[in-house]
Design an enzyme around this catalytic site. Structure first.
Site, PDB file in Angstrom:
ATOM      1  N   TRP A 120       2.475  -7.631  -2.353  1.00  0.00           N
ATOM      2  CA  TRP A 120       2.471  -9.046  -2.763  1.00  0.00           C
ATOM      3  C   TRP A 120       2.482  -9.948  -1.539  1.00  0.00           C
ATOM      4  O   TRP A 120       2.182 -11.143  -1.629  1.00  0.00           O
ATOM      5  CB  TRP A 120       3.646  -9.355  -3.699  1.00  0.00           C
ATOM      6  N   GLU A 127      15.233  -6.198  -3.179  1.00  0.00           N
ATOM      7  CA  GLU A 127      15.150  -4.737  -3.347  1.00  0.00           C
ATOM      8  C   GLU A 127      16.480  -4.030  -3.102  1.00  0.00           C
ATOM      9  O   GLU A 127      16.545  -2.806  -3.158  1.00  0.00           O
ATOM     10  CB  GLU A 127      14.062  -4.174  -2.425  1.00  0.00           C
ATOM     11  N   GLN A 144      16.424 -10.688  -0.069  1.00  0.00           N
ATOM     12  CA  GLN A 144      15.506 -11.785   0.268  1.00  0.00           C
ATOM     13  C   GLN A 144      15.529 -12.808  -0.855  1.00  0.00           C
ATOM     14  O   GLN A 144      16.101 -12.567  -1.912  1.00  0.00           O
ATOM     15  CB  GLN A 144      14.109 -11.239   0.483  1.00  0.00           C
TER      16      GLN A 144
HETATM   17  O1  IFM Z   1       6.582  -6.691   0.236  1.00  0.00           O
HETATM   18  C1  IFM Z   1       7.635  -6.504   1.094  1.00  0.00           C
HETATM   19  C2  IFM Z   1       8.909  -6.521   0.299  1.00  0.00           C
HETATM   20  O2  IFM Z   1       9.097  -7.746  -0.345  1.00  0.00           O
HETATM   21  C3  IFM Z   1      10.067  -6.250   1.191  1.00  0.00           C
HETATM   22  N1  IFM Z   1       9.898  -4.998   1.857  1.00  0.00           N
HETATM   23  C4  IFM Z   1       8.687  -4.952   2.685  1.00  0.00           C
HETATM   24  C5  IFM Z   1       7.463  -5.218   1.858  1.00  0.00           C
HETATM   25  C6  IFM Z   1       6.211  -5.218   2.753  1.00  0.00           C
HETATM   26  O3  IFM Z   1       6.305  -6.240   3.683  1.00  0.00           O
END
Ligand code: IFM
Length: 978
Positions: free
Chosen positions: A572, A711, A809
């Protein structure tokens, strides 16, 4: 003989050093005065200049002749007929005319003509001056009554009509004596009289100058020529010290600045300026005094020609606002390799040093060309930048010139390389070092190939070696052909190389610089008051523009073409972080990013079917064929295997893709895209949500077992971000479906489901609950662990963090950023105040979005800290992962923080919202971008905002809709926004 005094020796030494700048520098453009500089006088044979000017143009140098006189005089004498690639212009008639000279002769390009009113005013001023001088008994004439200017002849005596420039001293003396005899202190007095006369005649813009023989009153002067030249050159990426400005009269002449001083316009501040004249009054600061007249000037031209023949390493304009010094330590070597990546959306080359024995790790990647044998990752292409050479010492000084997209290396081994922004597969490198240290003895052609699964990358290169003055230079031109589906034929790469060789290095480099200048014309960022922030922002935009090609399909991986991390997979990051900036800065490239998604709709449909759903389910990580390529296992903090669930559960990407398609049309106005090729991106994603929502007994819809942007919390129910994005997707698809003839019953069902879907909004608290049961988690704040950014799961352990409210995040507030019209009005402040302290910014994607939101919430000074975190993410390797490639999403976020955040820009319903909130540390912020097909610049200070637009643009500011007609308008900012 008395030895020279030590002081004199030092002076000569310093002057010698300074003049070496002209000898040891390769200029891309020469701008020079004619009479006295290029030729001793107007009636001599100019064959020697002609021959050199034609040779320089053939070698790719742009030449601009500046003179007060007319085209017949200058062209009649020069008679150069160059055929490029360097271009010849004559800027004549004292700044009022520009001619371009080609093989067919001079052609007028622009002329500033006086209006009748200005013409009358000039007559009036000249007669007024002449009358005042005559009253003092001076016998003067008004001469040269021609377009744009009048001259009052101070020495109307035939013997002085055309004195050689070398006699300037004597002429000046004669004029000064004459003026003195009539009660004037000198030339300065006459210029003052003329200036007063111009002022009282109402012609405030009149230029008053003197060439000693005359006092001249006009509407233009050589500064107009210089400004034109500087603008024309800058549009081709030729700026600052890439330009040599030469003249013979920069210094004081009888209290009046010599006519060549007019060429010292601010636009040429960093140009190298040299006088070959006598300069009786001395040369002003910043002008090198080479002396020697036209002969010396010709020697300078010869030196430039020789440098071109020797294939010397070209120079860069070391403008601190555009040039980034790469780290030069062994420890940061891999980081430097990422930072200095050169790419053109098709192919990327990391900034590995050319010396093979230096422990460099070269890597070449091609967009969309994956090795799919085993775990899918971008195929490592052949290394084309290594040279056989031995260089003593540690990592060298290397500079990345963001303005022109070249990497320049200084020291005993010099080099410059580029990945052409003008021709997809064209690569160029020049290097020079002491003879014997560089290159094998058999330069020539070579072909390298890499293949992986079905794909392949072939690079064909030709080396040319030159030797001179104990030095050796290698020029390498290379062509890269890459194919995701079959190994490219070597013969194709060789043919492409032949075409590059025919074009020649200098032309290719000039095209490349010009292409970057054009890109920046649509994409500039200027931050007044903070050069560090400005450079960091330009660095981000540079790499964004480098990562996406403007045609076909663009698979933009999380690290672009700058490194191997994440295998080059598309997340994304591309749709939500990179695409909005690209839609505004390079719309064709954003369209190519969407094309990548469109071509993978069949795979997304298959994935939905396989999961027992309808519509299209885009994968969390994708590569070439559009299948999910998210690894199912990774390495945890202590090297232990950990399960990766994102591929199964981070489903918000489905709505993110649809959102990107709509945001592209919001910026570009390309509505045909949404009703045409982009339609299914919105409709099929909605179909997926419609089949994914689970209804409870109370008629409420849920999305269970998902992972949101945060995450740290895997497998949650009703993540507010996922649900609201899905709701937005359903409603947007319903509207688009109805407008484009889809089944109304299906649209009605989508609306019903959207209305039923829970969004976690807690009206009592005015907060969205990040997911079901989030309120019951440990109320830990990020600052309790360490100042963000922190990998909180590594510090406290994944389990503890999963049981806490700390988020990796921005999650809930992503909604306020992406779909502010789909959240409860006025809910930004409370949610930001709650969630920001709980955000660890453990992902590089996060800080820029918080910065944008804080600026929107009128907290621009708080926003600045997070903006800097995002902008310096790679520059300072804040996550320790930059060696694996640049964090493109953070870079997209940087632009979004500037645009959506600090300037408050948002494209909405065909209009552009503008609502600036600048941090105190900045005095102004200006962004240039494209909006609905036209170039727009929005510049805000703390007091007002100026909008410059190429076509009429509708702007919404402070609740009012205003129509902005070209060239634009300035609006005062409402007090509360200041
Ligand atoms: O897409 C991101 C995710 O939001 C957080 N971990 C790393 C991914 C790739 O940058």
């Amino acid at each position: 003989m008395t030895p020279p005094s030590p002081r004199l020796v030092r002076d000569v030494g310093a002057r010698g050093d300074r003049l070496r700048v002209i000898e040891d520098h390769t200029f891309e453009a020469l701008v020079f005065d004619w009479d006295g500089t290029a030729v001793p006088h107007r009636h001599c044979d100019a064959a020697a200049v002609r021959q050199r000017v034609e040779a320089l143009c053939a070698a790719g140098v742009h030449v601009v002749v500046v003179s007060g006189t007319n085209v017949d005089n200058v062209d009649g004498q020069l008679r150069a007929r160059p055929s490029g690639p360097g271009r010849l212009h004559l800027c004549l008639n004292r700044g009022s005319e520009v001619y371009e000279v080609t093989a067919g002769g001079p052609a007028l390009r622009s002329r500033r003509e006086a209006t009748d009113e200005e013409d009358r005013a000039l007559d009036h001023i000249a007669s007024n001056v002449a009358a005042q001088l005559r009253r003092r008994g001076l016998d003067v004439d008004v001469v040269g009554a021609r377009m744009n200017r009048r001259k009052v002849d101070l020495i109307p005596r035939p013997e002085w009509k055309d004195p050689p420039k070398a006699k300037l001293d004597a002429l000046l003396h004669a004029v000064q004596v004459r003026l003195h005899d009539h009660g004037l202190t000198g030339l300065r007095d006459v210029v003052d009289i003329a200036t007063d006369a111009a002022r009282s005649s109402g012609l405030a813009l009149a230029r008053v100058t003197s060439d000693v023989k005359h006092v001249e009153i006009g509407l233009t002067d050589k500064s107009d020529s210089a400004r034109w030249a500087a603008g024309w050159l800058a549009a081709r990426g030729v700026t600052g010290s890439l330009v040599l400005v030469a003249g013979d009269e920069f210094g004081d002449l009888g209290g009046v600045a010599g006519s060549d001083a007019q060429m010292r316009v601010p636009e040429f501040d960093r140009a190298v300026t040299v006088s070959v004249g006598v300069e009786p009054g001395g040369t002003p600061d910043g002008v090198l005094h080479a002396r020697g007249g036209p002969e010396r000037f010709l020697a300078l031209l010869d030196r430039q020609l020789q440098r071109r023949r020797d294939r010397r390493v070209p120079d860069i304009d070391a403008d601190p606002a555009w040039v980034l010094e790469l780290p030069a330590t062994v420890a940061l070597e891999r980081v430097a390799e990422s930072l200095g990546t050169l790419a053109n959306g098709h192919v990327g080359t990391r900034a590995a040093r050319e010396d093979l024995d230096a422990g460099a790790a070269p890597l070449v990647l091609a967009s969309g060309v994956y090795d799919d044998a085993g775990s899918v990752h971008l195929l490592a292409g052949p290394d084309w930048t290594s040279l056989e050479c031995h260089v003593e010492g540690g990592p060298p000084s290397r500079r990345l010139d963001l303005r022109t997209g070249v990497l320049h290396r200084e020291g005993p081994f010099r080099s410059l390389r580029f990945v052409s922004a003008a021709r997809p597969g064209a690569l160029g490198l020049r290097a020079e070092a002491a003879a014997g240290t560089l290159g094998g003895d058999a330069p020539g052609d070579r072909v390298w190939a890499a293949s992986g699964g079905r794909s392949g990358i072939v690079i064909a290169a030709r080396d040319v070696r030159t030797e001179f003055d104990g030095m050796c230079a290698i020029q390498r031109l290379a062509s890269c052909t890459a194919d995701p589906a079959r190994p490219p034929a070597v013969v194709d790469a060789e043919r492409a190389l032949d075409r590059l060789v025919e074009a020649d290095f200098d032309r290719l480099l000039a095209e490349h610089r010009a292409a970057w200048a054009q890109r920046w014309a649509d994409a500039d960022v200027a931050i007044t008051g903070s050069p560090g922030d400005e450079l960091a922002a330009r660095f981000a935009v540079f790499h964004l523009l480098s990562s996406v090609a403007g045609a076909g399909e663009a698979a933009v991986g999380a690290r672009g073409l700058s490194g191997p991390a994440y295998g080059g997979h598309v997340f994304w990051d591309a749709d939500v972080f990179v695409l909005p900036s690209i839609a505004a800065l390079h719309p064709e490239a954003a369209r190519a990013m969407l094309e990548y998604r469109i071509r993978r709709l069949p795979a997304a449909r298959e994935a939905a079917t396989a999961a027992g759903r309808r519509g299209a389910r885009f994968p969390w990580e994708s590569a070439g064929d559009g299948r999910d390529v998210t690894p199912r296992q990774g390495q945890g903090p202590h090297g232990l295997p950990v399960q990766i669930l994102t591929g199964d559960r981070e489903e918000h990407i489905v709505a993110d893709v649809a959102w990107a398609a709509c945001e592209y049309t919001n910026w570009t106005g390309d509505d045909a895209f949404l009703v045409g090729p982009g339609r299914d991106l919105v409709l099929d994603t909605a179909r997926y949500w419609a089949s994914r929502i689970e209804m409870d007994g109370d008629g409420r819809g849920h999305l269970l077992d998902v992972i949101g942007p945060d995450e740290y919390h895997t497998i949650v129910d009703d993540n507010a971000f996922t649900n609201v994005m899905a709701r937005w997707n359903l409603r947007r698809a319903a509207a688009l479906g109805v407008a484009t003839g889809a089944d109304p019953a299906e649209a009605a069902q989508w609306r019903r489901l959207a209305d039923a879907l829970v969004d976690g909004y807690d009206s009592e608290r005015g907060l969205y609950e990040q997911f079901a049961a989030y309120w019951s988690l440990e109320p830990l704040l990020a600052a309790h662990i360490a100042p963000p950014p922190i990998a909180a799961d590594v510090v406290l352990g994944a389990e503890r963090i999963a049981g806490s409210q700390v988020s990796k995040q921005v999650d809930v507030c992503m909604l306020h950023h992406l779909v502010p019209d789909d959240v409860v009005p006025g809910s930004l402040h409370a949610n930001l105040a709650f969630y920001e302290p709980r955000t660890a910014h453990g992902s590089s994607l996060s800080p820029a979005i918080s910065a944008a939101l804080l600026a929107r919430a009128n907290r621009p000074d708080d926003a600045l800290g997070l903006f800097r975190l995002a902008a310096r993410m790679d520059l300072d390797d804040l996550t320790g992962t930059t060696a694996g490639g640049l964090h493109l999403a953070a870079m997209g976020g940087v632009w979004q923080a500037l645009a959506y955040g600090f300037l408050g820009l948002r494209p909405r319903d065909g209009a552009l919202d503008v609502d600036p909130h600048l941090p105190g540390a900045w005095t102004a912020l200006s962004l240039t971008f494209r909006f609905h097909g036209a170039r727009v610049t929005v510049r805000s200070t703390h007091d007002d905002v100026t909008i410059a637009c190429g076509v009429p643009t509708v702007v919404r500011m402070a609740g009012a809709t205003v129509h902005c007609d070209p060239p634009g308008r300035t609006f005062p900012l409402p007090k509360e926004a200041r």
